[in-house]
Design an enzyme around this catalytic site. Structure first.
Site, short mmCIF file in Angstrom:
data_model
loop_
_atom_site.label_atom_id
_atom_site.label_comp_id
_atom_site.label_asym_id
_atom_site.label_seq_id
_atom_site.Cartn_x
_atom_site.Cartn_y
_atom_site.Cartn_z
N LYS A 109 10.13 27.59 9.66
CA LYS A 109 9.93 29.03 9.66
C LYS A 109 10.14 29.59 11.07
O LYS A 109 10.76 30.65 11.25
CB LYS A 109 8.53 29.38 9.15
CG LYS A 109 8.35 29.26 7.64
CD LYS A 109 6.96 29.68 7.21
CE LYS A 109 6.78 29.58 5.71
NZ LYS A 109 7.61 30.54 4.94
N PRO A 169 2.48 18.89 15.03
CA PRO A 169 2.48 17.93 13.92
C PRO A 169 1.12 17.79 13.25
O PRO A 169 1.04 17.40 12.08
CB PRO A 169 2.89 16.61 14.61
CG PRO A 169 3.66 17.04 15.81
CD PRO A 169 3.00 18.29 16.28
N SER A 198 4.74 33.27 8.24
CA SER A 198 3.39 32.73 8.16
C SER A 198 2.75 32.71 9.54
O SER A 198 3.45 32.56 10.56
CB SER A 198 3.43 31.29 7.60
OG SER A 198 2.16 30.69 7.67
#
Length: 354
Positions: free
Chosen positions: A253, A237, A227
């Protein structure tokens, strides 16, 4: 099929040539000969002596690459599996799914789950009696990426691995109602998402298991569909994707990507923009690196999104043009329909990746 028959004849001829090179007189019998679309183990017996040799795909001109697609029943994985099956002279596609429903979805494309246990038992009895009876090689496997034992058979003799497993944030119906109601009364509300399996399990542990098994099995090329947003500047965050369901999906990821790069296997990491369920083959694709497209996509006349089918085609082309994308990580989005020129020169597109 005629193509399968051609492959069996080609492997038989090559096996004979190999035997003559090592000075054996002739095959008295082939005790076991199961040609596959990846490497093949050939056992033989002659003059009271037996032996075996392993035929690598690199030894066989024109033999399709054997490719395992994980997450093959997913919305993007299904397109990849389907496209690879349509290119049977280049690829032999195998799919790993998580459920019986996923397997049935691939079976509708004509993919096989292999022989039933009853047929396998019958075949074994025939072989025990000295009669030829080969089990049909499955094209679809049901497994769990969190259980490495279920990855052994699907990964066996594969040349390439395409990883399309990912945590999927889901939204309960009541959350949709609450969000719509809040908007009607003039309030902003972020709906609460949830995961059936958290990204730490799927996007890190499950992905790592696949990479480890691929390395153990000698897989030569791994294509990981990840992604955009995994660079440190974007992977914070506060990133909306990380907030969904408290999953920190970009964090996991990114960890999986870093692990893959350390394994010494040729890799290609694709970072698509927002995935949309629109037809592929109608847009110009734009590639970049290091999340630059998140900020300057408009300057390139593009959007932040890309159809799933176009991502699937990009995966196939990355397998086809491995030398152009080996050990590279890149981002991709698309322009709107009618803007620019529809991408059809994949060699040119992939050559533009730094």
């Amino acid at each position: 099929s005629e193509f399968m028959l051609m492959m069996r004849v080609r492997l038989s001829v090559l096996a004979g040539l190999l035997l003559s090179v090592v000075g054996t007189a002739a095959f008295s019998s082939l005790s076991s000969f199961q040609p596959r679309f990846g490497a093949a183990d050939v056992s033989f017996q002659t003059g009271g002596r037996s032996g075996s040799c392993r035929l690598s795909p690199t030894m066989l001109v024109g033999v399709p690459k054997q490719v395992l697609v994980t997450g093959a029943s997913g919305r993007t994985g299904f397109f990849v599996f389907q496209k690879l099956r349509q290119l049977e002279k280049e690829f032999f596609a195998k799919g790993l799914v998580h459920s019986e429903n996923g397997a049935k979805k691939l079976e509708r494309l004509g993919a096989s789950l292999g022989d039933s246990e009853a047929i396998k038992a019958s075949n074994k009895k025939m072989r025990d009696m000295g009669m030829p009876a080969d089990d049909e090689e499955p094209e679809v496997y049901i497994g769990d990426i969190l259980n490495k034992d279920t990855l052994v058979d699907p990964m066996d003799q594969c040349d390439c691995l395409v990883i399309l497993t990912s945590g999927v944030p889901k939204l309960r119906k009541r959350e949709i109602f609450k969000t719509v109601l809040s908007k009607l009364i003039g309030k902003q509300r972020m709906p609460n998402f949830y995961y059936d399996r958290m990204p730490e399990e799927v996007d890190w542990i499950g992905c790592k298991n696949q990479i480890d098994m691929a390395k153990e099995k000698g897989v030569e090329h791994i294509v990981l569909v990840s992604s955009m947003g995994v660079t440190p500047a974007k992977n914070t965050p506060e990133n909306t994707l990380n907030k969904l369901g408290g999953g920190d999906i970009l964090v996991w990821k990114a960890k999986a990507e870093a692990y893959l790069k350390e394994q010494g296997i040729a890799y290609t990491i694709i970072h698509p923009g927002g995935l949309v369920n629109k037809p592929g083959g109608e847009r110009e694709l734009v590639v970049g690196i290091d999340d630059e497209l998140l900020d300057n996509f408009e300057a390139k006349g593009a959007t932040r999104a890309i159809p799933r089918e176009d991502v699937a085609e990009l995966v196939v082309q990355s397998l086809r043009y491995k030398d152009l994308v080996a050990n590279k990580s890149f981002d991709v989005v698309s322009k709107d329909v009618g803007v620019g020129r529809v991408t059809d020169d994949w060699y040119k597109l992939l050559s533009e990746i730094p």
